[in-house]
Design an enzyme around this catalytic site. Structure first.
Site, PDB file in Angstrom:
ATOM      1  N   GLN A   1      -2.800  15.862  10.619  1.00  0.00           N
ATOM      2  CA  GLN A   1      -2.432  17.021   9.791  1.00  0.00           C
ATOM      3  C   GLN A   1      -1.233  16.661   8.895  1.00  0.00           C
ATOM      4  O   GLN A   1      -1.091  15.517   8.522  1.00  0.00           O
ATOM      5  CB  GLN A   1      -2.156  18.270  10.654  1.00  0.00           C
ATOM      6  CG  GLN A   1      -3.398  18.803  11.360  1.00  0.00           C
ATOM      7  CD  GLN A   1      -3.730  18.121  12.671  1.00  0.00           C
ATOM      8  OE1 GLN A   1      -2.889  18.001  13.528  1.00  0.00           O
ATOM      9  NE2 GLN A   1      -4.960  17.677  12.837  1.00  0.00           N
TER      10      GLN A   1
ATOM     11  N   LYS B   1      -3.737   9.337   5.311  1.00  0.00           N
ATOM     12  CA  LYS B   1      -3.024   8.671   6.409  1.00  0.00           C
ATOM     13  C   LYS B   1      -3.858   7.537   7.001  1.00  0.00           C
ATOM     14  O   LYS B   1      -3.356   6.448   7.267  1.00  0.00           O
ATOM     15  CB  LYS B   1      -2.676   9.695   7.509  1.00  0.00           C
ATOM     16  CG  LYS B   1      -1.773  10.826   7.021  1.00  0.00           C
ATOM     17  CD  LYS B   1      -1.546  11.878   8.099  1.00  0.00           C
ATOM     18  CE  LYS B   1      -2.754  12.722   8.413  1.00  0.00           C
ATOM     19  NZ  LYS B   1      -3.177  13.616   7.310  1.00  0.00           N
TER      20      LYS B   1
HETATM   21  P1  GDP Z   1      -6.195  11.671   6.169  1.00  0.00           P
HETATM   22  O1  GDP Z   1      -6.685  12.817   6.985  1.00  0.00           O
HETATM   23  O2  GDP Z   1      -4.781  11.830   5.754  1.00  0.00           O
HETATM   24  O3  GDP Z   1      -6.451  10.328   6.802  1.00  0.00           O
HETATM   25  O4  GDP Z   1      -7.048  11.690   4.804  1.00  0.00           O
HETATM   26  P2  GDP Z   1      -8.640  11.945   4.678  1.00  0.00           P
HETATM   27  O5  GDP Z   1      -9.343  10.715   5.102  1.00  0.00           O
HETATM   28  O6  GDP Z   1      -9.030  13.225   5.314  1.00  0.00           O
HETATM   29  O7  GDP Z   1      -8.755  12.197   3.120  1.00  0.00           O
HETATM   30  C1  GDP Z   1      -8.359  11.253   2.187  1.00  0.00           C
HETATM   31  C2  GDP Z   1      -9.576  10.898   1.322  1.00  0.00           C
HETATM   32  O8  GDP Z   1      -9.148  10.233   0.164  1.00  0.00           O
HETATM   33  C3  GDP Z   1     -10.543   9.947   2.007  1.00  0.00           C
HETATM   34  O9  GDP Z   1     -11.843  10.195   1.522  1.00  0.00           O
HETATM   35  C4  GDP Z   1     -10.045   8.585   1.549  1.00  0.00           C
HETATM   36  O10 GDP Z   1     -11.075   7.587   1.564  1.00  0.00           O
HETATM   37  C5  GDP Z   1      -9.634   8.887   0.142  1.00  0.00           C
HETATM   38  N1  GDP Z   1      -8.517   8.099  -0.383  1.00  0.00           N
HETATM   39  C6  GDP Z   1      -7.417   7.620   0.262  1.00  0.00           C
HETATM   40  N2  GDP Z   1      -6.569   7.057  -0.619  1.00  0.00           N
HETATM   41  C7  GDP Z   1      -7.143   7.168  -1.835  1.00  0.00           C
HETATM   42  C8  GDP Z   1      -6.739   6.809  -3.164  1.00  0.00           C
HETATM   43  O11 GDP Z   1      -5.665   6.269  -3.388  1.00  0.00           O
HETATM   44  N3  GDP Z   1      -7.594   7.130  -4.172  1.00  0.00           N
HETATM   45  C9  GDP Z   1      -8.788   7.736  -3.965  1.00  0.00           C
HETATM   46  N4  GDP Z   1      -9.548   8.018  -5.013  1.00  0.00           N
HETATM   47  N5  GDP Z   1      -9.193   8.102  -2.729  1.00  0.00           N
HETATM   48  C10 GDP Z   1      -8.376   7.824  -1.704  1.00  0.00           C
HETATM   49  P1  IMO Z   2      -5.950  15.439   8.996  1.00  0.00           P
HETATM   50  O1  IMO Z   2      -5.313  14.722  10.169  1.00  0.00           O
HETATM   51  C1  IMO Z   2      -6.261  19.166   6.799  1.00  0.00           C
HETATM   52  C2  IMO Z   2      -6.090  22.867   9.142  1.00  0.00           C
HETATM   53  C3  IMO Z   2      -7.331  23.728   9.234  1.00  0.00           C
HETATM   54  C4  IMO Z   2      -6.695  25.090   9.299  1.00  0.00           C
HETATM   55  C5  IMO Z   2      -5.447  24.845  10.158  1.00  0.00           C
HETATM   56  C6  IMO Z   2      -5.629  25.195  11.631  1.00  0.00           C
HETATM   57  O2  IMO Z   2      -7.290  14.939   8.656  1.00  0.00           O
HETATM   58  O3  IMO Z   2      -5.002  15.506   7.847  1.00  0.00           O
HETATM   59  P2  IMO Z   2      -6.903  23.989  13.622  1.00  0.00           P
HETATM   60  O4  IMO Z   2      -8.347  23.660  13.817  1.00  0.00           O
HETATM   61  O5  IMO Z   2      -5.992  22.814  13.674  1.00  0.00           O
HETATM   62  O6  IMO Z   2      -6.430  25.095  14.523  1.00  0.00           O
HETATM   63  O7  IMO Z   2      -6.811  24.598  12.123  1.00  0.00           O
HETATM   64  O8  IMO Z   2      -5.160  23.461  10.041  1.00  0.00           O
HETATM   65  N1  IMO Z   2      -6.275  21.454   9.560  1.00  0.00           N
HETATM   66  C7  IMO Z   2      -6.291  20.426   8.708  1.00  0.00           C
HETATM   67  N2  IMO Z   2      -6.243  20.391   7.360  1.00  0.00           N
HETATM   68  N3  IMO Z   2      -6.293  18.023   7.494  1.00  0.00           N
HETATM   69  C8  IMO Z   2      -6.316  18.039   8.858  1.00  0.00           C
HETATM   70  O9  IMO Z   2      -6.197  16.924   9.578  1.00  0.00           O
HETATM   71  C9  IMO Z   2      -6.363  19.277   9.516  1.00  0.00           C
HETATM   72  N4  IMO Z   2      -6.405  19.648  10.815  1.00  0.00           N
HETATM   73  C10 IMO Z   2      -6.342  20.988  10.823  1.00  0.00           C
HETATM   74  O10 IMO Z   2      -8.153  23.566   8.100  1.00  0.00           O
HETATM   75  O11 IMO Z   2      -6.247  25.474   8.027  1.00  0.00           O
END
Ligand code: GDP
Ligand code: IMO
Ligand code: MG
Length: 437
Positions: free
Chosen positions: A224, A17
């Site tokens: 999330q 995201k």
């Molecule tokens: P969010 O919580 O939805 O914002 O996602 P996170 O940042 O927790 O996890 C997504 C991970 O995948 C991060 O390390 C990003 O830098 C990486 N990422 C996002 N889009 C891509 C993609 O298209 N390819 C690869 N290889 N990594 C990506």
């Molecule tokens: P983003 O925004 C993935 C998961 C936790 C746990 C459950 C409840 O980066 O996608 P909490 O601390 O919210 O009470 O935990 O939700 N969880 C996530 N998993 N991405 C997240 O956020 C999360 N935020 C909470 O691992 O299973």
């Protein structure tokens, strides 16, 4: 008239995201977080430089954009101030650009203590929370005992905090056999945040409507994902807020008819961090390097470790049953398919197209028990050996990758309008920009 776009997760979070919000922010005046808290970890990569945001909206790297934290977010003042400091140290101006609703509940040390005591008490049945106090903070809101950001700034904080701490200390010591917190210490911590927070406090709902009436584009950033929604997810293995599109309205005060487009961020496979059912999981343990080789491929090539807690994310095949449900619940206009590049090199790719349930399944139930009774039905597609990393045009993708995308669109009944082929801002195929669509 401006356009108002929601960007949210279709699966169990971490779909990418942050990256997409950052890209789309180029076209808007404001980005708003409306639920969750610093349990979120949103990663942005710009010119190879990585920034991980937990509470601050992912628009902050665009200097002209305003960032809002709505009252649906549970705000940990210490985490927020730390994040502001990290950004400022790296040259990002935050003052005058970040605004927090005075009505947002705050997370204080007692919420964290209870979250962690609960998890310890549940033992093997733990939810696998982030341990950040998110659950207890939302419980307090429903129980009408929250302290809000405004309470930190107003007189009488000690009187408001005392009965709450009394209750928490009773729970912690009597039920969970954990240590009590010193009320004086909690009060001291709460007081210490007040003056630093004050300049950021603003009527966020009012400001959003002012921008809307001025014809500005606005973006709403979910945290999330749909399957972690407290009402629509794999209950009780969920977070404690409404992560779905409806959460925008309750968590920011922006009415549903003002929303123009819902973009569902969707990984080209599935991951989940924490406990709970995961029908298409390919179990692999990184510590012992044992388990499913495809699970390993996805985890290693996708760097699937949590951006907040560093925990290994569980990986598995794409689950079209769940994403189709997410399309419906969120009234998704389009999907952004992320991490397509992670599938490079797989000879075959499976997609879960249906579930078969055991006989004791209660029709219509959609919780952890129901998921545990589900056996996925798979369809197999050919993979591709070419690299898709960094592709910026659909025509650069191998025919089998294009066929996979097309099949997913059919299965989930939603057009795939953006494809992400790497973590960096530029590694993206934009077929349809939601602000222009
Ligand atoms: P969010 O919580 O939805 O914002 O996602 P996170 O940042 O927790 O996890 C997504 C991970 O995948 C991060 O390390 C990003 O830098 C990486 N990422 C996002 N889009 C891509 C993609 O298209 N390819 C690869 N290889 N990594 C990506
Ligand atoms: P983003 O925004 C993935 C998961 C936790 C746990 C459950 C409840 O980066 O996608 P909490 O601390 O919210 O009470 O935990 O939700 N969880 C996530 N998993 N991405 C997240 O956020 C999360 N935020 C909470 O691992 O299973
Ligand atoms: Mg994340």
């Amino acid at each position: 008239m401006g356009k108002n776009v929601v960007v949210l997760g279709s699966q169990w979070g971490d779909e990418g995201k942050g990256k997409i919000v950052d890209i789309l922010t180029e076209h808007c005046a404001g980005v708003t977080r409306y639920q969750g808290g610093h349990n979120a970890g949103h990663t942005l990569v710009v010119g190879g430089k990585k920034t991980v945001l937990h509470l601050i909206p992912s628009g902050i790297l665009h200097p002209k954009v305003k960032c809002f934290i709505g009252h649906g977010v549970v705000v940990a003042p210490d985490a927020l101030l730390k994040e502001i400091g990290v950004l400022q140290d790296s040259g990002v101006t935050v003052a005058g650009r970040l605004f927090v609703s005075p009505n947002a509940p705050v997370i204080l040390p007692h919420h964290i203590a209870l979250d962690q005591a609960r998890e310890a008490h549940r033992g093997k049945l733990k939810i696998g929370t982030t341990g950040r106090g998110i659950g207890p903070a939302y419980e307090d809101k429903a129980a009408r005992r929250s302290l809000k950001v405004a309470d930190l700034l107003a007189p009488g904080l000690e009187q408001k905090l005392a009965p709450v701490l009394d209750y928490y200390n009773f729970l912690l010591t009597q039920y969970y056999k954990a240590e009590a917190l010193d009320p004086a210490e909690v009060l001291k911590a709460a007081n210490s945040y007040a003056e630093s927070l004050r300049p950021y406090v603003l009527d966020v709902t009012g400001k959003l409507h002012e921008l809307r009436e001025a014809g500005e584009n606005l973006l709403f950033e979910g945290a999330q994902g749909t399957l972690l929604d407290v009402d629509h997810g794999t209950y009780p293995y969920v977070t404690s807020s409404n992560t779905i599109a409806g959460g925008v309205c309750t968590g920011s005060g922006f009415g549903p008819l003002h929303l123009d487009y819902v973009l569902g961020i969707t990984k080209a496979y599935t991951t989940r961090v924490g406990s709970g059912p995961f029908p298409t999981e390919l179990v692999y343990d990184v510590a012992s390097d044992s388990g499913d080789p495809i699970g390993k491929h996805l985890g290693v090539n996708g760097h699937e470790f949590g951006a907040t807690t560093g925990r290994q994310r569980r990986c598995g095949w794409f689950d079209a049953v769940n994403v189709r449900r997410a399309v419906q619940i969120n009234s998704m206009s389009g999907i952004c398919l992320t991490k397509l590049d992670v599938l490079d090199g797989l000879s075959e790719i499976q997609i879960c197209t249906a579930y078969e349930y055991s006989e004791d399944h209660i029709p219509g139930s959609y919780d952890a028990a129901s998921f545990n009774q589900a056996t996925p039905v798979y369809e197999t597609m050919p993979g591709w050996s070419e690299s898709t990393v960094g592709a910026t045009e659909l025509s650069q993708l191998p025919a089998n990758a294009q066929a996979y995308i097309k099949r997913l669109e059919e299965l989930v009944s939603c057009p795939i309008t953006i494809i992400s082929t790497g973590p960096d801002r530029v590694e993206t195929i934009i077929l349809d920009d939601p602000f222009k669509a």
